[in-house]
Design an enzyme around this catalytic site. Structure first.
Site, short mmCIF file in Angstrom:
data_model
loop_
_atom_site.label_atom_id
_atom_site.label_comp_id
_atom_site.label_asym_id
_atom_site.label_seq_id
_atom_site.Cartn_x
_atom_site.Cartn_y
_atom_site.Cartn_z
N LYS A 46 0.50 -1.00 -0.07
CA LYS A 46 0.05 0.06 0.32
C LYS A 46 0.54 0.84 -0.04
O LYS A 46 0.07 2.46 -0.91
CB LYS A 46 -0.94 0.64 1.59
CG LYS A 46 -2.30 -0.81 0.74
CD LYS A 46 -3.06 -0.83 2.37
CE LYS A 46 -4.20 -1.14 1.57
NZ LYS A 46 -4.40 -2.28 1.80
N GLU A 50 -9.63 7.53 3.06
CA GLU A 50 -11.61 6.64 4.05
C GLU A 50 -9.52 5.01 4.76
O GLU A 50 -8.92 4.31 3.82
CB GLU A 50 -11.72 5.85 3.16
CG GLU A 50 -11.86 4.92 2.27
CD GLU A 50 -10.50 5.56 1.48
OE1 GLU A 50 -10.01 6.17 0.80
OE2 GLU A 50 -9.62 4.06 0.56
N SER A 75 1.84 -9.55 -1.19
CA SER A 75 1.17 -8.15 -1.08
C SER A 75 2.00 -7.47 0.49
O SER A 75 1.89 -6.57 0.94
CB SER A 75 -0.26 -8.16 -1.56
OG SER A 75 -0.75 -8.82 -0.61
#
Ligand code: PLP
Length: 387
Positions: A91, A113, A372
């Site tokens: 991320k 968010e 990930s």
């Protein structure tokens, strides 16, 4: 890149677009203009690359999972190690890119968010690093379930707003963030955490996550002298997957395989609909309300999916499969034991499918699994399940 893969004004075939009120659309189009302006700007790219190296720790390795490969007895399994990034997942690649873009546009504050808190933590981290204040919107229910992530964000200097409307979940947090953007767009940049949302977010997030496949392609060619037979990645909103696929989309010999949780399989079980301001395959009931999802992995527990994945599915370029929470849990333990790498529960879905696929392919074939994130965050949850 072939024409049908190129986003035209935010469209990927029949999917994507920008279905939001006119005032918000103008603001988002403005972000699109800024993105188009800076994405090829050498100074901007130099700054982005600088932080990827010095702050995130890129490039990260493409590790041969030697023990797992031998145990499975099929194709060679390589792991792209996004788990080794600062903050433990992919991320941060996107967050950094958008924050540096926000700075160029003169934004004085960042909003975001978050559902389970992972994107909120990544955003708060990078905001602390560049010295920009940030406000994170989170459904009230989610703040209660993820108290430690709320504390983490506050520790990093973020303001966390618990949204006490509707179901008190991600949807309400997104609505509140858009409302903040409309009210404060002159000073504020809204940083979306996955390859979802209205134009320009899906292409912008893909752009910043494409570093994954830019590196892995170079690395696999150096190690194996050929392209992989398949790239496998888990799909929630679809950002790590689209980043892992990006530089292979035009390589027809490379299979692109997205792995959804069976409990929230937007592509396998969803229908085309407009949700959160864009058109994509979505898990909705007859009244257009979001169906409940229940993935073991918080980061995959979402009704929608990025529009480009719906498109890759529609044109047959991407293959989308699903893996159950139970299967992911097995892969979580298997990779931990065989390789000494504890994967995130999200990534464990991709690992699970890769193990199946490796058995079907030959020993001359190579698979890249996008790892990930790391599983430290999931250890307590897995302990509760297994004990
Ligand atoms: C958030 C998250 C995901 C899911 O998000 P995508 O946008 O689908 O990549 C997957 N893995 C990890 C480790 C995450 O934190």
């Amino acid at each position: 890149m072939s024409k049908e893969n190129v986003a035209e004004k935010g469209y990927f075939g029949d999917f994507g677009g920008s279905f939001v009120p006119e005032d918000l659309k103008d603001i988002l189009d403005g972000i699109g203009v800024a993105f188009e302006k800076y994405k090829d700007d050498p100074e901007f790219l130099e700054e982005y690359r600088y932080y990827l190296k010095e702050y995130v720790g890129r490039e990260n390795p493409l590790t041969l999972a030697k023990n797992l490969t031998e145990k499975v007895g099929g194709a060679k399994i390589y792991l792209k190690r996004e788990d080794l990034n600062h903050t433990g997942a992919h991320k941060i690649n996107n967050v950094l890119g958008q924050i540096l873009l926000a700075k160029r546009t003169g934004a004085e504050r960042i909003i975001a968010e978050t559902g389970a808190g992972q994107h909120g933590v990544a955003t708060a981290t990078a905001c602390a690093m560049v010295g920009l204040p940030c406000t994170i919107y989170m459904g009230k229910k989610d703040t209660e379930r993820q108290r430690l992530n709320v504390f983490r964000m506050e520790l990093l200097g973020a303001e966390v707003v618990a949204v006490d409307k509707g179901w008190g979940r991600l949807k309400e947090a997104v609505d509140e963030a858009f409302a903040d953007l409309v009210a404060n767009h002159e000073t504020t940049f809204y940083l979306i955490g996955s390859a979802v949302g209205p134009y320009p977010y899906p292409e912008m997030v893909k752009y910043f996550q494409s570093i994954i496949s830019e590196e892995s392609k170079r690395q696999i060619l150096a190690k194996e002298g050929k392209l992989p037979a398949a790239v496998v990645a888990c799909v929630g909103g679809g950002s790590n997957a689209i980043g892992a696929f990006a530089h292979y989309i035009d390589e027809d010999s490379v299979r692109l395989i997205g792995v959804e949780p069976a409990e929230a399989a937007s592509i396998s079980k969803g229908k085309p609909a407009v949700f959160h301001g864009y058109r994509s395959l979505t898990l909705l009931d007859e009244d257009g309300e979001a169906l409940p999802t229940d993935s073991i992995a918080a980061g995959l527990d979402y009704q929608g999916v990025g529009p480009e994945h719906s498109h890759l599915h529609a044109i047959g370029r991407g293959e989308y499969v699903s893996v159950t929470g139970e299967e992911a849990l097995e892969a979580f333990q298997e990779l931990s034991k065989t390789e000494g790498i504890i994967p995130a529960l999200e990534s464990s879905h991709a690992v699970s499918h890769a193990i199946q696929l490796a058995k079907e392919l030959g020993q001359d074939d190579v698979i890249i699994v996008n790892l990930s994130g790391r599983g430290d965050k999931d250890v307590e949850q897995v302990f509760e399940i297994l004990k």
